[in-house]
Design a protein around this motif. Structure first.
Motif, mmCIF file in Angstrom:
data_model
loop_
_atom_site.group_PDB
_atom_site.id
_atom_site.type_symbol
_atom_site.label_atom_id
_atom_site.label_comp_id
_atom_site.label_asym_id
_atom_site.label_seq_id
_atom_site.Cartn_x
_atom_site.Cartn_y
_atom_site.Cartn_z
ATOM 1 N N ARG A 1 1.330 -1.214 -0.008
ATOM 2 C CA ARG A 1 0.127 -0.113 -0.046
ATOM 3 C C ARG A 1 0.562 1.264 -0.199
ATOM 4 O O ARG A 1 2.334 1.286 0.631
ATOM 5 N N ILE A 2 -0.371 2.494 -0.694
ATOM 6 C CA ILE A 2 1.155 3.565 -0.611
ATOM 7 C C ILE A 2 0.596 4.076 0.992
ATOM 8 O O ILE A 2 -0.265 3.985 1.975
ATOM 9 N N VAL A 3 1.462 5.220 1.629
ATOM 10 C CA VAL A 3 1.576 5.497 2.353
ATOM 11 C C VAL A 3 1.718 7.220 2.821
ATOM 12 O O VAL A 3 2.812 7.744 1.697
ATOM 13 N N VAL A 4 1.045 8.364 2.976
ATOM 14 C CA VAL A 4 0.867 9.824 3.315
ATOM 15 C C VAL A 4 0.891 9.883 4.942
ATOM 16 O O VAL A 4 -0.254 8.999 5.337
ATOM 17 N N ALA A 5 1.475 11.192 5.446
ATOM 18 C CA ALA A 5 0.823 11.113 7.064
ATOM 19 C C ALA A 5 1.442 13.003 6.786
ATOM 20 O O ALA A 5 1.783 13.477 6.272
ATOM 21 N N ASP A 6 0.921 13.398 7.211
ATOM 22 C CA ASP A 6 0.826 14.450 8.410
ATOM 23 C C ASP A 6 1.907 14.692 8.574
ATOM 24 O O ASP A 6 2.355 14.628 9.820
ATOM 25 N N THR A 7 2.600 16.378 8.628
ATOM 26 C CA THR A 7 3.541 16.347 9.201
ATOM 27 C C THR A 7 3.398 18.273 9.595
ATOM 28 O O THR A 7 2.912 19.370 8.891
ATOM 29 N N PRO A 8 4.018 18.842 10.185
ATOM 30 C CA PRO A 8 4.436 20.460 10.678
ATOM 31 C C PRO A 8 4.434 21.016 9.677
ATOM 32 O O PRO A 8 4.224 22.060 9.058
ATOM 33 N N VAL A 9 5.117 20.123 7.984
ATOM 34 C CA VAL A 9 5.629 21.219 6.860
ATOM 35 C C VAL A 9 4.252 20.915 5.457
ATOM 36 O O VAL A 9 5.442 21.505 4.991
ATOM 37 N N GLY A 10 3.266 19.833 6.361
ATOM 38 C CA GLY A 10 2.357 19.662 5.054
ATOM 39 C C GLY A 10 2.867 18.201 4.878
ATOM 40 O O GLY A 10 2.912 17.013 5.995
ATOM 41 N N ARG A 11 1.880 17.682 4.139
ATOM 42 C CA ARG A 11 1.275 15.934 3.813
ATOM 43 C C ARG A 11 2.097 15.657 3.104
ATOM 44 O O ARG A 11 3.129 15.955 2.212
ATOM 45 N N LEU A 12 3.181 14.340 3.493
ATOM 46 C CA LEU A 12 4.230 13.396 3.421
ATOM 47 C C LEU A 12 4.112 12.140 2.475
ATOM 48 O O LEU A 12 3.065 11.224 3.686
ATOM 49 N N ALA B 1 -3.493 11.095 -2.839
ATOM 50 C CA ALA B 1 -3.487 11.456 -1.472
ATOM 51 C C ALA B 1 -2.998 12.020 -0.737
ATOM 52 O O ALA B 1 -3.249 12.215 0.488
ATOM 53 N N GLY B 2 -2.895 13.346 -1.126
ATOM 54 C CA GLY B 2 -2.313 14.924 -1.208
ATOM 55 C C GLY B 2 -1.266 14.990 -0.381
ATOM 56 O O GLY B 2 -1.120 16.183 -0.212
ATOM 57 N N ALA B 3 -0.585 14.221 -1.503
ATOM 58 C CA ALA B 3 1.113 14.680 -0.797
ATOM 59 C C ALA B 3 1.717 15.662 -0.867
ATOM 60 O O ALA B 3 0.883 16.464 -2.233
ATOM 61 N N GLU B 4 1.878 16.592 -0.755
ATOM 62 C CA GLU B 4 2.558 17.910 -1.082
ATOM 63 C C GLU B 4 4.505 17.837 -0.366
ATOM 64 O O GLU B 4 4.955 18.944 -1.558
ATOM 65 N N LEU B 5 5.196 16.557 0.183
ATOM 66 C CA LEU B 5 6.643 16.345 0.059
ATOM 67 C C LEU B 5 6.780 15.539 0.035
ATOM 68 O O LEU B 5 5.257 14.257 0.314
ATOM 69 N N ILE B 6 7.410 14.370 -0.971
ATOM 70 C CA ILE B 6 7.637 13.415 -0.473
ATOM 71 C C ILE B 6 9.117 13.131 -0.284
ATOM 72 O O ILE B 6 10.271 13.384 -0.734
ATOM 73 N N SER B 7 9.283 11.486 0.205
ATOM 74 C CA SER B 7 10.579 11.698 0.818
ATOM 75 C C SER B 7 10.904 10.553 0.102
ATOM 76 O O SER B 7 10.304 8.995 -0.301
ATOM 77 N N ALA B 8 12.282 9.550 -0.300
ATOM 78 C CA ALA B 8 12.911 8.278 -1.183
ATOM 79 C C ALA B 8 14.344 8.529 -0.528
ATOM 80 O O ALA B 8 15.718 8.748 -1.707
ATOM 81 N N PRO B 9 14.572 7.937 0.418
ATOM 82 C CA PRO B 9 15.869 7.544 1.067
ATOM 83 C C PRO B 9 16.450 6.548 0.310
ATOM 84 O O PRO B 9 15.941 5.656 -0.227
ATOM 85 N N SER B 10 17.384 6.492 -0.797
ATOM 86 C CA SER B 10 17.902 5.421 -1.857
ATOM 87 C C SER B 10 19.243 5.185 -1.447
ATOM 88 O O SER B 10 20.049 5.599 -0.534
ATOM 89 N N LEU C 1 19.179 21.863 4.237
ATOM 90 C CA LEU C 1 18.244 23.010 4.077
ATOM 91 C C LEU C 1 17.560 23.568 3.612
ATOM 92 O O LEU C 1 17.847 23.827 2.598
ATOM 93 N N ALA C 2 15.963 23.279 3.290
ATOM 94 C CA ALA C 2 15.407 24.616 2.665
ATOM 95 C C ALA C 2 13.961 24.373 2.756
ATOM 96 O O ALA C 2 13.498 23.298 3.580
ATOM 97 N N SER C 3 13.484 25.665 2.918
ATOM 98 C CA SER C 3 12.155 26.351 3.173
ATOM 99 C C SER C 3 11.359 25.359 2.062
ATOM 100 O O SER C 3 11.287 25.553 0.854
ATOM 101 N N ARG C 4 10.254 25.217 2.637
ATOM 102 C CA ARG C 4 8.855 25.032 1.704
ATOM 103 C C ARG C 4 7.825 25.969 1.524
ATOM 104 O O ARG C 4 7.717 26.422 2.765
ATOM 105 N N ASP C 5 7.503 26.666 0.885
ATOM 106 C CA ASP C 5 6.889 27.971 -0.138
ATOM 107 C C ASP C 5 5.692 27.257 0.110
ATOM 108 O O ASP C 5 5.252 27.088 -1.491
ATOM 109 N N GLY C 6 5.166 27.168 0.501
ATOM 110 C CA GLY C 6 3.102 26.577 0.377
ATOM 111 C C GLY C 6 2.790 27.471 -0.162
ATOM 112 O O GLY C 6 1.905 27.030 -1.265
ATOM 113 N N ALA C 7 2.679 28.959 -0.334
ATOM 114 C CA ALA C 7 2.001 29.739 -1.480
ATOM 115 C C ALA C 7 2.119 29.401 -2.868
ATOM 116 O O ALA C 7 1.553 29.402 -3.818
ATOM 117 N N GLU C 8 3.612 29.146 -3.288
ATOM 118 C CA GLU C 8 4.455 28.856 -4.263
ATOM 119 C C GLU C 8 4.010 28.039 -4.793
ATOM 120 O O GLU C 8 3.775 27.470 -6.260
#
Length: 221
Positions: free
Chosen positions: A80-91, A111-120, A186-193
């Motif tokens: 299954r796919i997995v998404v979760a809400d975090t303080p900086v957006g839905r991951l 599913a609403g993801a705004e960020l996606i992690s990909a440890p590789s 480090l990088a900031s997420r610009d939700g408005a952009e």
């Protein structure tokens, strides 16, 4: 083992959310079963918020010193796919070889993801050919931030990994990158952009999925 308690302590002590993976863990409901290659999301209280079991296992031939990889010998496929809400957006959570399967990332976006992690841990050969292209492509097509931590260096096996950890924004721009060695990016997420990008180019609303019945071969005389 000691890894999960250490991660939980680190998250609490540093007041950080941590995406940890991959870790070899059996299914929660079947501790004696074949393990999965898991990516865990730990919150700043040290609690496990989400677990993603890698969907696509690396069973391939590569033109490197090792030659053959058979991840399914040691791990079971996730389901299954997995998404979760975090303080900086839905991951949305993904792992390594998953990067080659855009339908997974489309499902995370849906599913609403705004960020996606990909440890590789891309091999040196496949990484040099495809890593940066794939990471940027997944960011562009999903209009998500992609957090791609790439293991790099020499390992037993023998095995060499590509590195080049990166943070890429929804327009495909590389905001931070480290070729090799330990680093903090480090990088900031610009939700408005991000919202503006999605509004100006509403690819999610334009997506059309064709069934196999809609595909017709063309006869050539």
């Amino acid at each position: 083992g000691p890894i999960l308690p250490w991660l939980q302590r680190a998250a609490r002590d540093l007041k950080l959310w941590i995406v940890a993976g991959t870790l070899p863990l059996p299914p929660d409901e079947a501790p004696e079963a074949k393990p999965h290659a898991c990516s865990l999301l730990i919150d700043d209280a040290g609690q496990r918020v989400a677990r993603y079991d890698k969907l696509h296992l690396f069973d391939v031939e590569v033109a490197d010193n090792r030659g053959s990889y058979r991840e399914s010998d040691d791990f079971a496929h996730g389901q299954r796919i997995v998404v979760a809400d975090t303080p900086v957006g839905r991951l949305g959570l993904s792992v390594c070889y998953d990067l080659r399967f855009p339908e997974l990332y489309g499902a995370l976006r849906q599913a609403g993801a705004e960020l996606i992690s990909a440890p590789s841990a891309f091999t040196a050969v496949t990484g040099a050919a495809h890593w940066q292209v794939l990471v940027r492509a997944r960011a562009i097509e999903t209009q998500c931030y992609v957090l791609a931590a790439g293991q790099g260096g020499e390992h037993p096996g023998p095995r060499q990994t590509f590195g080049h950890s990166a943070i890429v924004d929804p327009w495909g721009r590389v905001l931070a990158e480290q070729d090799q060695g330990q680093a903090v990016l480090l990088a900031s997420r610009d939700g408005a952009e991000q919202a503006a990008i999605r509004q100006r180019m509403p690819v999610q609303a334009h997506r059309r999925i064709l069934s196999s019945d809609a595909v017709r071969p063309i006869a050539v005389e």
